[in-house]
Design an enzyme around this catalytic site. Structure first.
Site, PDB file in Angstrom:
ATOM      1  CG  HIS A 101     -45.138  60.007 -25.637  1.00  0.00           C
ATOM      2  ND1 HIS A 101     -43.591  60.997 -25.707  1.00  0.00           N
ATOM      3  CD2 HIS A 101     -45.393  61.600 -24.884  1.00  0.00           C
ATOM      4  CE1 HIS A 101     -42.688  62.321 -25.546  1.00  0.00           C
ATOM      5  NE2 HIS A 101     -44.503  62.669 -24.184  1.00  0.00           N
ATOM      6  CG  ASP A 104     -43.409  58.629 -28.980  1.00  0.00           C
ATOM      7  OD1 ASP A 104     -43.544  60.129 -29.229  1.00  0.00           O
ATOM      8  OD2 ASP A 104     -42.775  58.851 -27.631  1.00  0.00           O
ATOM      9  CD  GLU A 268     -37.092  67.860 -20.543  1.00  0.00           C
ATOM     10  OE1 GLU A 268     -38.000  66.783 -19.797  1.00  0.00           O
ATOM     11  OE2 GLU A 268     -37.289  68.839 -21.201  1.00  0.00           O
ATOM     12  CG  ASP A 296     -36.738  63.467 -19.183  1.00  0.00           C
ATOM     13  OD1 ASP A 296     -37.523  62.201 -18.660  1.00  0.00           O
ATOM     14  OD2 ASP A 296     -38.369  63.850 -19.298  1.00  0.00           O
ATOM     15  CG  ASP A 307     -38.482  71.720 -22.784  1.00  0.00           C
ATOM     16  OD1 ASP A 307     -36.961  71.512 -22.872  1.00  0.00           O
ATOM     17  OD2 ASP A 307     -39.127  71.204 -23.430  1.00  0.00           O
TER      18      ASP A 307
HETATM   19  C1  XLS Z   1     -41.811  68.154 -23.390  1.00  0.00           C
HETATM   20  C2  XLS Z   1     -41.340  67.228 -22.654  1.00  0.00           C
HETATM   21  C3  XLS Z   1     -42.143  65.884 -23.042  1.00  0.00           C
HETATM   22  C4  XLS Z   1     -42.235  65.242 -21.915  1.00  0.00           C
HETATM   23  C5  XLS Z   1     -42.890  63.382 -22.053  1.00  0.00           C
HETATM   24  O1  XLS Z   1     -41.420  69.162 -23.141  1.00  0.00           O
HETATM   25  O2  XLS Z   1     -39.843  67.335 -22.317  1.00  0.00           O
HETATM   26  O3  XLS Z   1     -41.099  65.708 -23.615  1.00  0.00           O
HETATM   27  O4  XLS Z   1     -40.922  64.005 -20.377  1.00  0.00           O
HETATM   28  O5  XLS Z   1     -43.951  64.052 -22.605  1.00  0.00           O
HETATM   29 NI    NI Z   2     -39.328  65.591 -20.626  1.00  0.00          NI
HETATM   30 NI    NI Z   3     -39.579  68.886 -21.907  1.00  0.00          NI
END
Ligand code: XLS
Ligand code: NI
Ligand code: NI
Length: 438
Positions: A101, A104, A268, A296, A307
């Site tokens: 990001h 980051d 993800e 992801d 999460d």
């Molecule tokens: C949050 C998301 C984040 C994205 C990128 O839950 O997974 O990390 O992958 O902004």
């Molecule tokens: Ni993510």
């Molecule tokens: Ni996530």
């Protein structure tokens, strides 16, 4: 191009390049299954799996949670030290890609011009290190959810001024992406959603989001971004309801707004389970629509409804995911990004290595087993056979759109009794165990 990147200081002393030592090895700092040069189905493991290290978790997350302060102390302090540590880590663990990001990697600032100036400097730092190592950018993204200004959303904020502020971050992130040769660009709508419908005009917000993404697409293409835009579905957290709920919702949204040629999905695992689906379900929905872009790679904890972003260690789930990914012909410009963090009480810097080694070995195993399954061909044959009544005769005519509802009725009325055909689920599950452990 150096094997291991060394900045001004070594941040992970005593740990060298992580090597493949094979199943017999009991060295915790070696791969048991991930042999990057091993060729499987015509490509190396490295080419199939396209692993990426996530800047935000690995170099930023300090173990803090809503009930406790940070526990993990990072010896890197500013953007340059962090970049040094990142490239040292990435080259030691042997991942070909990384993701980040904006904030980051680069210091945030309230003033747009200061933020942009910081980002330009950071982009140079990252570019130098990419050139020195050959490590590539899988994707970057903008954090338009942490700062208090985004408490009501970014592109879906009821205040136009905040929407524009988010646009400044996305513009700068696309500029950085093009300089760094990013292969994808991600949108995860952390606060693109609502906490109460009573104060939300959902129709307006969704239209704004579509318009915003269209402008981002147009700008990206204008400045030469040739990669894939990705939307990362998640049903909730931090919002009560996030607009990008799951694969099916996002696919509908992209098609409604004519964005499906430029955008694909970043799936993800932990978001899939939060949405009440399985990881392979979400991958399958995206793949079937021709929109599986990237992954992801993490896992949640079945006892926690949030999460938890844990490193993937569950080979069975990874296998079911790899079966879809291989069936899709791979991930194209996407990859397997470890959007995962070590636990709050895993406080040694070395734990970052154990975490990534485990994740990489897990997917390497999954890839090997998927290839075994594909070579054998029995599962694919069973799947085809299950639908064989559509291969000929009236079934085929139905698929070709040559039958009416009345025709179906007449066929049913004339046909002999239909035999009961088992779905054979347990037998197939047993076969998977044999492929894994046999
Ligand atoms: C949050 C998301 C984040 C994205 C990128 O839950 O997974 O990390 O992958 O902004
Ligand atoms: Ni993510
Ligand atoms: Ni996530």
């Amino acid at each position: 191009m150096s094997e291991i990147y060394k900045g001004n200081k070594e941040y992970f002393p005593g740990i060298g390049k992580i090597k493949f030592e094979g199943r017999g090895s009991d060295n915790p700092l070696a791969f048991k299954f991930y042999d990057e040069n091993k060729v499987i189905a015509g490509k190396t493991m490295k080419e199939h799996l396209r692993f990426a290290v996530a800047y935000w978790h690995t170099f930023c997350a300090d173990g803090s949670d809503p009930f406790g302060n940070g526990t993990i102390v990072h010896p890197w302090k500013n953007a340059e030290e962090k970049a040094d540590a990142a490239f040292e880590f990435i080259t030691k663990v042997g991942a070909p890609y990384y993701c980040f990001h904006d904030i980051d990697a680069s210091p945030d600032a309230d003033s747009v011009t200061e933020y942009e100036a910081n980002y330009k400097k950071t982009t140079e730092l990252l570019l130098e290190r990419q050139k020195a190592t050959g490590v590539k950018l899988l994707w970057n993204t903008a954090n338009a959810f942490s700062h208090p200004r985004y408490m009501n959303g970014a592109s879906t904020n009821p205040d136009f001024r905040i929407l524009a502020r988010a646009a400044a971050q996305i513009k700068a992130s696309l500029d950085a992406n093009v300089i760094l040769g990013g292969e994808n660009y991600v949108f995860w709508g952390g606060r693109e959603g609502y906490t109460s419908l009573l104060n939300t005009n959902m129709k307006k917000e969704l239209e704004h989001m579509a318009q915003f993404l269209t402008l981002a697409r147009d700008y990206g293409r204008k400045i030469g971004f040739k990669g894939t835009f990705l939307i990362e579905p998640k049903p909730m957290e931090p919002s009560k309801h996030q607009y990008d709920v799951d694969s099916a919702t996002v696919i509908g949204f992209l098609k409604e707004h004519g964005l499906e040629k430029d955008f694909k999905l970043n799936i993800e695992a932990n978001h899939a389970t939060l949405a009440g689906h399985s990881f392979d379900h979400e991958l399958r929905v995206a793949a079937d629509a021709g929109l599986l872009g990237s992954v992801d790679a993490n896992i949640g904890d079945p006892q926690n409804g949030w999460d938890t972003d844990q490193f993937p260690t569950n080979v069975y789930d990874a296998l079911k995911a790899m079966m879809v990914i291989m069936d899709n012909g791979g991930l194209g410009s996407g990859g397997l990004n470890f959007d995962a963090k070590v636990r709050r009480n895993s406080t040694d810097l070395e734990d970052l290595f154990h975490a990534h080694i485990g994740g990489m070995d897990t997917f390497a195993l999954a890839l090997e087993v998927t290839d075994k399954i594909n070579q054998d061909g029995k599962l694919a044959a069973m799947l085809d056979k299950r639908y064989e009544s559509f291969n000929t005769g009236k079934g085929l005519e139905f698929e070709q759109g040559k039958m009416t509802l009345e025709d179906l009725r007449d066929f049913a009325a004339a046909d002999a009794p239909v035999p009961q055909i088992s779905g054979k689920q347990e037998m197939i599950e047993n076969m998977l165990n044999r492929y894994m452990f046999g």
